[in-house]
Design a protein around this motif. Structure first.
Motif, PDB file in Angstrom:
ATOM      1  N   ILE B  34      52.353  31.510  37.694  1.00 53.40           N
ATOM      2  CA  ILE B  34      53.475  31.984  38.499  1.00 53.40           C
ATOM      3  C   ILE B  34      54.197  33.052  37.689  1.00 53.40           C
ATOM      4  CG2 ILE B  34      55.625  31.342  39.654  1.00 53.40           C
ATOM      5  CD1 ILE B  34      54.481  28.496  39.885  1.00 53.40           C
ATOM      6  N   VAL B  35      54.255  34.271  38.240  1.00 52.53           N
ATOM      7  CA  VAL B  35      54.948  35.331  37.523  1.00 52.53           C
ATOM      8  C   VAL B  35      56.117  35.835  38.365  1.00 52.53           C
ATOM      9  CG1 VAL B  35      52.918  36.079  36.223  1.00 52.53           C
ATOM     10  CG2 VAL B  35      53.408  37.131  38.416  1.00 52.53           C
ATOM     11  N   ILE B 207      50.585  33.789  41.429  1.00 48.25           N
ATOM     12  CA  ILE B 207      51.607  33.884  42.463  1.00 48.25           C
ATOM     13  C   ILE B 207      52.722  34.773  41.942  1.00 48.25           C
ATOM     14  CG2 ILE B 207      53.391  32.560  43.659  1.00 48.25           C
ATOM     15  CD1 ILE B 207      51.303  30.198  43.429  1.00 48.25           C
ATOM     16  N   VAL B 208      53.057  35.818  42.686  1.00 45.61           N
ATOM     17  CA  VAL B 208      54.138  36.701  42.266  1.00 45.61           C
ATOM     18  C   VAL B 208      55.387  36.326  43.055  1.00 45.61           C
ATOM     19  CG1 VAL B 208      54.962  39.082  42.166  1.00 45.61           C
ATOM     20  CG2 VAL B 208      52.551  38.578  41.736  1.00 45.61           C
ATOM     21  N   MET B 209      56.470  36.040  42.330  1.00 47.44           N
ATOM     22  CA  MET B 209      57.711  35.647  43.013  1.00 47.44           C
ATOM     23  C   MET B 209      58.796  36.690  42.806  1.00 47.44           C
ATOM     24  SD  MET B 209      58.144  31.595  42.668  1.00 47.44           S
ATOM     25  CE  MET B 209      59.455  31.699  43.859  1.00 47.44           C
ATOM     26  N   GLY B 212      63.199  34.425  45.195  1.00 45.65           N
ATOM     27  CA  GLY B 212      62.905  33.135  45.801  1.00 45.65           C
ATOM     28  C   GLY B 212      61.720  33.132  46.746  1.00 45.65           C
ATOM     29  N   GLN B 213      61.099  34.294  46.930  1.00 42.76           N
ATOM     30  CA  GLN B 213      59.965  34.344  47.851  1.00 42.76           C
ATOM     31  C   GLN B 213      58.660  34.571  47.113  1.00 42.76           C
ATOM     32  OE1 GLN B 213      61.304  37.674  50.076  1.00 42.76           O
ATOM     33  NE2 GLN B 213      62.429  36.418  51.567  1.00 42.76           N
ATOM     34  N   VAL B 214      57.574  34.100  47.750  1.00 46.82           N
ATOM     35  CA  VAL B 214      56.261  34.412  47.215  1.00 46.82           C
ATOM     36  C   VAL B 214      55.880  35.775  47.765  1.00 46.82           C
ATOM     37  CG1 VAL B 214      53.829  33.775  47.220  1.00 46.82           C
ATOM     38  CG2 VAL B 214      55.573  32.003  47.031  1.00 46.82           C
ATOM     39  N   ARG B 215      55.734  36.758  46.884  1.00 45.47           N
ATOM     40  CA  ARG B 215      55.488  38.123  47.345  1.00 45.47           C
ATOM     41  C   ARG B 215      54.012  38.497  47.355  1.00 45.47           C
ATOM     42  NH1 ARG B 215      60.273  41.188  47.079  1.00 45.47           N
ATOM     43  NH2 ARG B 215      61.802  39.856  48.104  1.00 45.47           N
ATOM     44  N   LEU B 216      53.251  37.835  46.491  1.00 48.76           N
ATOM     45  CA  LEU B 216      51.831  38.146  46.435  1.00 48.76           C
ATOM     46  C   LEU B 216      51.118  36.936  45.862  1.00 48.76           C
ATOM     47  CD1 LEU B 216      49.627  40.390  46.690  1.00 48.76           C
ATOM     48  CD2 LEU B 216      50.114  40.999  44.325  1.00 48.76           C
ATOM     49  N   LYS B 217      49.950  36.671  46.404  1.00 47.71           N
ATOM     50  CA  LYS B 217      49.197  35.513  45.956  1.00 47.71           C
ATOM     51  C   LYS B 217      47.751  35.949  45.918  1.00 47.71           C
ATOM     52  CE  LYS B 217      49.647  32.193  48.873  1.00 47.71           C
ATOM     53  NZ  LYS B 217      50.209  31.086  49.663  1.00 47.71           N
ATOM     54  N   GLY B 218      47.068  35.759  44.805  1.00 47.22           N
ATOM     55  CA  GLY B 218      45.675  36.177  44.773  1.00 47.22           C
ATOM     56  C   GLY B 218      45.033  35.956  43.427  1.00 47.22           C
TER      57      GLY B 218
END
Ligand SMILES: Nc1ncnc2c1ncn2[C@@H]1O[C@H](COP(=O)(O)OP(=O)(O)OP(=O)(O)O)[C@@H](O)[C@H]1O
Ligand SMILES: [Mg+2]
Lengths: 268, 262
Positions: B34-35, B207-209, B212-218
């Motif tokens: 998680i970054v 997971i890019v946060m 408070g939101q998840v902005r990118l996942k991959g």
């Protein structure tokens, strides 16, 4: 300077004294403190001093080292001694300075009381030098276990003590760092008027408190996620084991008390 | 398997949501990184995963069971965490006491504890420091002890919240290596929070946060090949990664493949 204070410090070792159960060491220290108050003559004091010297040797501590540690409270000893020298009357008058006199009783009482104080400080030092803080806390926790029944939070207090002890070095380091940082900014509590010094002190204490609170908060989370529950039951990693050496040590202490009573009885 | 469904959480004294409609799926045995920049909600997400947040919206389920107030302690029993500051999570007065702390809380019998303490200290390479006090250890060593303490309860999930951010380069390398070894040997699910993008290369998913939101996942490759999205979320791709991705774009190899080769 601070690192020279011996009381409260622990030096790991593998002597018989180190290996004693912390409960018996606490008990022995208390017994010895009572015995010290039985001493009232040269013979009794010499007996106690010899006893302490033997214990120091057995514990693998150097006598010089122990005395170096005492130097820091030398002022206290000198003060105690002088107070008795000037205030206790009796015996022959040695010095008559007009408005004050020094009498032989005064000197002797001064020596005895100073010896008593030294003995008390030395045994307590030996206790902490040979028992790690965690063992001491654990020993005290077990000894005060019965108080749980009347609702005294024994385990919680023990946990608090052990955590405080654990954080003392961390906070000392931090204080040092803050002092360095502040003096690099030109603030010093050794110079300037009262107001400047006070401000300099504040500039050390405020960041220290802020950080201590932050640490406390994080530690609370860490303890929580590791399953610590104030009301919960826990098992104990540390085992306290009363060994035959503990019983023997207590017997020796009782014999010492008997010896002192004996010396007093025959008027020595 | 951990599933988050539209989770939103606000701290009592704040207007903005620290977690804003977060949905996630973490498979058993995966390594998830998680970054995110400071204040993006990473630690709040970690608290949620550890079961120490109350009253959030949405739901969390672990191995198919929905987390409720009653079962949260039981469901999170197999979760362990390593925090950022090595000093503030060291509860015991010595290394061995610290490792035993969680075990004591779980009422593990003493004989078992003795064995577990030695085993995990051996695993993190700190057995010889068993009797040491924390003040006599380096930051990296303290974090290895924190990992040993976390492993003592044989967790299914190991969460590390910026566990390397206060360490020197050597300490970072040691800790990261150790986490890799643990992941490989124990098949523990790893949730690795960091803001150092060079540390994510081992993960199965990143997971890019932000806010408070998840902005990118991959995958790692997806993350590394979207520098503009990272920048939008206040993250900067380290120079060495920029170079290597540029070079890799010339060839046919992916970044993950390269790392596996190295
Ligand atoms: N205990 C708290 N009370 C109130 N607000 C908080 C609390 N903890 C965090 N916040 C707020 O919630 C938001 C997310 O914080 P969080 O600690 O989850 O971020 P983070 O990504 O872990 O940041 P960092 O990289 O600094 O550790 C921030 O705006 C922060 O100010
Ligand atoms: Mg954080």
């Amino acid at each position: 300077m601070l690192s020279k204070v011996l009381i409260g410090r622990y030096i790991p070792g593998d002597s018989v004294i180190h290996a004693l159960d912390p409960r018996s060491k606490i008990l022995l220290t208390v017994l010895f403190m009572v015995i010290v108050f039985l001493a009232n003559s040269w013979a009794t004091y010499i007996t106690l001093i010899l006893f302490v010297l033997i214990v120091t040797k057995v514990a693998g501590l150097s006598i010089r080292f122990l005395f170096d540690g005492l130097k820091l409270i030398l002022v206290l000893f000198i003060f105690t001694f002088l107070m008795h020298v000037f205030l206790t009357k009796g015996g022959t008058v040695l010095v008559d300075g007009g408005f004050f006199t020094i009498e032989s009783e005064g000197i002797i009482t001064g020596i005895f009381i100073t010896l008593r104080l030294t003995l008390l400080v030395v045994v307590t030092t030996i206790l902490t030098l040979t028992t790690s803080p965690i063992e001491l806390t654990h020993g005290l926790e077990r000894m005060f276990q019965p108080l749980k029944r009347i609702g005294f939070p024994v385990s919680e207090v023990a946990m608090m003590m052990s955590i405080s002890l654990r954080f003392i070095p961390t906070l000392m380091d931090e204080t040092e760092k803050i002092i360095k940082a502040q003096s690099a900014r030109g603030s010093s509590f050794r110079m300037g008027g009262l107001k400047e010094r006070f401000q300099a002190l504040l500039s050390i204490f405020i960041p220290l408190f802020v950080s201590a609170f932050k640490r406390a908060e994080e530690l609370a989370v860490a303890m929580d996620v590791r399953g610590y529950n104030v009301k919960g039951k826990r098992t104990s990693y540390r085992l306290l084991e009363w060994k035959s050496s503990d019983t023997i040590a207590i017997i020796i202490m009782i014999l010492l008390a008997a010896l002192l009573f004996g010396l007093r009885a025959i008027g020595l | 398997m951990i599933v988050l469904n539209d989770v939103t959480y606000k701290y009592d004294d704040s207007r903005r949501a620290a977690l804003d409609n977060v949905s996630l799926r973490i498979e058993r045995g995966d390594w998830i990184s998680i970054v995110g920049a400071n204040g993006s909600g990473k630690s709040t997400l970690v608290k949620l995963l550890m079961g120490i947040l109350e009253t959030y919206e949405g739901d969390v389920s672990i191995n198919g069971i929905k987390v409720t107030e009653e079962n949260t302690r039981a469901l999170h029993k197999n979760f362990s965490i390593v925090l950022q500051n090595p000093d503030n999570q060291f509860v015991g007065a010595t290394v061995e006491d610290d490792v035993a702390f969680s075990l004591e809380n779980l009422e593990v019998p003493r004989e078992e504890m003795l064995e577990i303490v030695d085993t995990v200290l051996q695993e993190v390479g700190m057995l010889e420091y068993k009797k040491h006090e924390p003040s006599r250890l380096s930051g990296g060593q303290k974090q290895r002890i924190a990992i040993a303490s976390a492993l003592a309860t044989d967790p299914d999930v190991l969460i590390l919240d910026e566990a390397t951010s206060m360490l020197d380069p050597q300490g970072r390398r040691d800790v990261l290596k150790l986490v890799q070894a643990v992941h490989k040997k124990r098949k523990t699910t790893i949730i690795y929070v960091t803001h150092d993008l060079t540390e994510v290369f081992r993960s199965d998913a990143v997971i890019v946060m932000n806010q408070g939101q998840v902005r990118l996942k991959g995958s790692v490759d997806t993350i590394y090949s979207n520098p503009h999205i990272l920048e939008e979320n206040n993250l900067v791709l380290p120079f060495e990664i920029k170079i290597s991705t540029a070079l890799l774009n010339q060839s046919i190899m992916s970044y993950a493949k390269l790392v596996r080769k190295l």
